[in-house]
Design an enzyme around this catalytic site. Structure first.
Site, PDB file in Angstrom:
ATOM      1  CB  CYS A  54       8.753 -12.754  15.423  1.00  0.00           C
ATOM      2  SG  CYS A  54       9.854 -14.183  15.417  1.00  0.00           S
ATOM      3  CG  ASP A  61      10.020  -8.644  13.971  1.00  0.00           C
ATOM      4  OD1 ASP A  61      10.792  -8.502  14.932  1.00  0.00           O
ATOM      5  OD2 ASP A  61       9.745  -9.754  13.475  1.00  0.00           O
ATOM      6  CD  GLU A  77      -3.491   6.115  -4.291  1.00  0.00           C
ATOM      7  OE1 GLU A  77      -3.577   7.189  -3.663  1.00  0.00           O
ATOM      8  OE2 GLU A  77      -3.709   5.002  -3.790  1.00  0.00           O
ATOM      9  CG  LEU A  78       2.464   7.851  -3.192  1.00  0.00           C
ATOM     10  CD1 LEU A  78       2.968   9.248  -2.863  1.00  0.00           C
ATOM     11  CD2 LEU A  78       3.584   6.826  -3.080  1.00  0.00           C
ATOM     12  CG  HIS A  95      13.120  -9.452   9.856  1.00  0.00           C
ATOM     13  ND1 HIS A  95      14.236  -9.220  10.622  1.00  0.00           N
ATOM     14  CD2 HIS A  95      12.069  -9.283  10.691  1.00  0.00           C
ATOM     15  CE1 HIS A  95      13.880  -8.919  11.861  1.00  0.00           C
ATOM     16  NE2 HIS A  95      12.572  -8.953  11.923  1.00  0.00           N
ATOM     17  CD  GLU A  96      15.204 -13.341   6.983  1.00  0.00           C
ATOM     18  OE1 GLU A  96      16.226 -13.178   7.669  1.00  0.00           O
ATOM     19  OE2 GLU A  96      14.086 -13.597   7.507  1.00  0.00           O
TER      20      GLU A  96
END
Length: 139
Positions: A54, A61, A77-78, A95-96
Site C-alpha cells: 500500500c 496487499d 510466455e508463462l 490496487h487501481e
C-alpha cells in the site's frame, strides 16, 4: 556453499541477491509466435500469489490476478509472466494502478486482440476490492 562469480557489469546490490530475486529483478514479459494465428481462441491465466505494498501505509496487499486474452500474433510466455507479476512484491502501488499497469505492460508486450485483467484483492480492514480493466485492439 560456493557462490558463482559475479559479472563486472552487475551492481553490488544485484550481486548479493538470491537467484530468484535476481530473476525477478531482471524479468520482463517474453512472447513467442502464436501457433494458431488464424484461429481466435481464449487464454485464461490465474496468478493467485500477487502482492504489492500500500503506498499510504506500507502494509502488504494480496490479490489473485486473472488474465483472459485472445492472442493476435504473439503469446506471453508463462514463466516470464510469473516473474513479472512477482516484481510487484516490493512496489508501493495502489490496487487501481497495479492492475492498470499490468494491462498496459501486457498490451505493449503482445498486442492481443482482446485482454481482460481482474485483480481480486484480499480484504483488509473489512474492505474487499476488485479491479477490472480491459483492452480491445483497434481494427
Amino acid at each position: 556453499m560456493s557462490q558463482s562469480p559475479v559479472s563486472p557489469e552487475m551492481s553490488p546490490e544485484v550481486s548479493t541477491m538470491k537467484y530468484g530475486e535476481r530473476a525477478i529483478a531482471e524479468g520482463k514479459l517474453i512472447t513467442f509466435p502464436n501457433p494458431r494465428v488464424n484461429r481466435r481462441y481464449n487464454i485464461s491465466i490465474t496468478l493467485p500469489e500477487f502482492t504489492c505494498k500500500c503506498p499510504f501505509s506500507g502494509y502488504p496487499d494480496f490479490a489473485t490476478i486473472y488474465i483472459t486474452y485472445i492472442p493476435n500474433q504473439l503469446v506471453v510466455e508463462l514463466k516470464s509472466l510469473k516473474l513479472y507479476i512477482n516484481s510487484y512484491r516490493d512496489r508501493y502501488i495502489s490496487h487501481e494502478e497495479s492492475v492498470n499497469q499490468i494491462l498496459d505492460d501486457f498490451v505493449a508486450a503482445c498486442d492481443p486482440f482482446e485482454v481482460k485483467i481482474k485483480g481480486d484483492f484480499a480484504p483488509r480492514g473489512n474492505v474487499h476490492t476488485v479491479i477490472e480493466v480491459s483492452h480491445q485492439k483497434s481494427v
